[in-house]
Design an enzyme around this catalytic site. Sequence first.
Site, PDB file in Angstrom:
ATOM      1  N   ALA A 247      39.584 -43.499 -50.833  1.00 14.34           N
ATOM      2  CA  ALA A 247      39.569 -43.888 -52.247  1.00 14.34           C
ATOM      3  C   ALA A 247      40.947 -43.707 -52.866  1.00 14.34           C
ATOM      4  CB  ALA A 247      38.528 -43.067 -53.005  1.00 14.34           C
TER       5      ALA A 247
ATOM      6  N   ASN B 288      36.652 -53.651 -47.907  1.00 16.81           N
ATOM      7  CA  ASN B 288      35.311 -53.331 -48.406  1.00 16.81           C
ATOM      8  C   ASN B 288      34.486 -54.581 -48.696  1.00 16.81           C
ATOM      9  OD1 ASN B 288      36.469 -54.206 -50.862  1.00 16.81           O
ATOM     10  ND2 ASN B 288      35.209 -52.771 -52.037  1.00 16.81           N
TER      11      ASN B 288
ATOM     12  N   LEU C  74      36.616 -41.006 -60.384  1.00 16.00           N
ATOM     13  CA  LEU C  74      35.936 -42.030 -59.602  1.00 16.00           C
ATOM     14  C   LEU C  74      34.487 -41.671 -59.295  1.00 16.00           C
ATOM     15  CD1 LEU C  74      38.612 -43.256 -57.028  1.00 16.00           C
ATOM     16  CD2 LEU C  74      38.426 -43.665 -59.485  1.00 16.00           C
TER      17      LEU C  74
ATOM     18  N   SER D  52      24.648 -50.457 -54.152  1.00 20.29           N
ATOM     19  CA  SER D  52      25.040 -51.866 -54.055  1.00 20.29           C
ATOM     20  C   SER D  52      23.854 -52.827 -54.043  1.00 20.29           C
ATOM     21  CB  SER D  52      25.921 -52.085 -52.822  1.00 20.29           C
ATOM     22  OG  SER D  52      27.164 -51.431 -52.983  1.00 20.29           O
TER      23      SER D  52
ATOM     24  N   THR E 212      31.365 -50.150 -45.997  1.00 18.05           N
ATOM     25  CA  THR E 212      31.571 -48.808 -46.514  1.00 18.05           C
ATOM     26  C   THR E 212      31.798 -47.846 -45.356  1.00 18.05           C
ATOM     27  OG1 THR E 212      30.706 -47.151 -48.061  1.00 18.05           O
ATOM     28  CG2 THR E 212      29.104 -48.185 -46.589  1.00 18.05           C
TER      29      THR E 212
ATOM     30  N   LYS F  63      35.470 -49.059 -43.033  1.00 18.26           N
ATOM     31  CA  LYS F  63      36.438 -49.811 -43.839  1.00 18.26           C
ATOM     32  C   LYS F  63      37.742 -50.079 -43.095  1.00 18.26           C
ATOM     33  CE  LYS F  63      35.043 -48.657 -48.565  1.00 18.26           C
ATOM     34  NZ  LYS F  63      35.515 -48.131 -49.872  1.00 18.26           N
TER      35      LYS F  63
END
Length: 285
Positions: free
Chosen positions: A136, A92, A230, A22, A67, A71
């Site tokens: 996820a 998030n 993913l 990120s 994260t 979350k």
Amino acid sequence: MPLDATTQLVTLLGHPVEHSLSPRIHNTAFRAQDVNAAYVATPVRPEALGDAVAGLRALQFLGANVTTPHKEAVLPVLDEVTERARAVGAVNTIVRDGGRLHGDNTDIAGFLRPLEERGGDALEGAPMLVFGAGGAARAVVYGLLSHYRPERLTIVARRPDQAEGLAADLAAHDPDGALRVSSFEEAALSVRTSRLVVNATPLGMAPDRRGQTPWPNPVDFTADHVVYDLVYTPEETRLLREAAAEGATPIGGLDMLVEQAAAAYRQWTDRGMPQAAVYDALRAD
């Protein structure tokens, strides 16, 4: 753009955060658009989460990402949470608006956008399958139920109780009764007859799980399948490589990573993310 007394700050709250891409994503975007902001990753232990969120408000951060493992835990310490974030039970992205902190979940939009760009409308009402039942998978299942109204959506997990819990939590968003639960051992028919197959497990992620796959029987894939992994490291996983060899349409996790970041970036800056520059930075290594 050099940092100065007017630089706005954005951070990632998690533990650990050393692996995160990120900072590279958002600092690349800030530089490309001359946005006077900086993004840093901050390791925050669970017992310090409340203090960290209070610090965002007190220090007037532009916003934050959240994260693992925060979350879910962050929801009650925010002033407002979007309906989609509350539905999946996870935030998030945090945006500061004056003295208030708003929580959102951009994983959902980040997951859906690559599908839409690849003709996802053809998946409307189609049977689908998701490997995994963790955080996820929760965003993926909610996104598919709300956007595509699948005829059948099978959750395949090694722990059936976790999959059953996910299905129960999202039952209110499943008016057509599409949700099913299956073990890996019993999933072959569902894999073969699904138009979309999504891997929402860590299987295939480098370095520890590189070369692993949630489905070691690629002959079950055909040209009618869209296979979405993913996992973003490596960019082409074993699952995607083997599915593509059978004619399936592959979608990698790097696209979701960038799209969920772009959705957060827009909320912080009111600008579209310069994605070409971001992809170049991520692929530079």
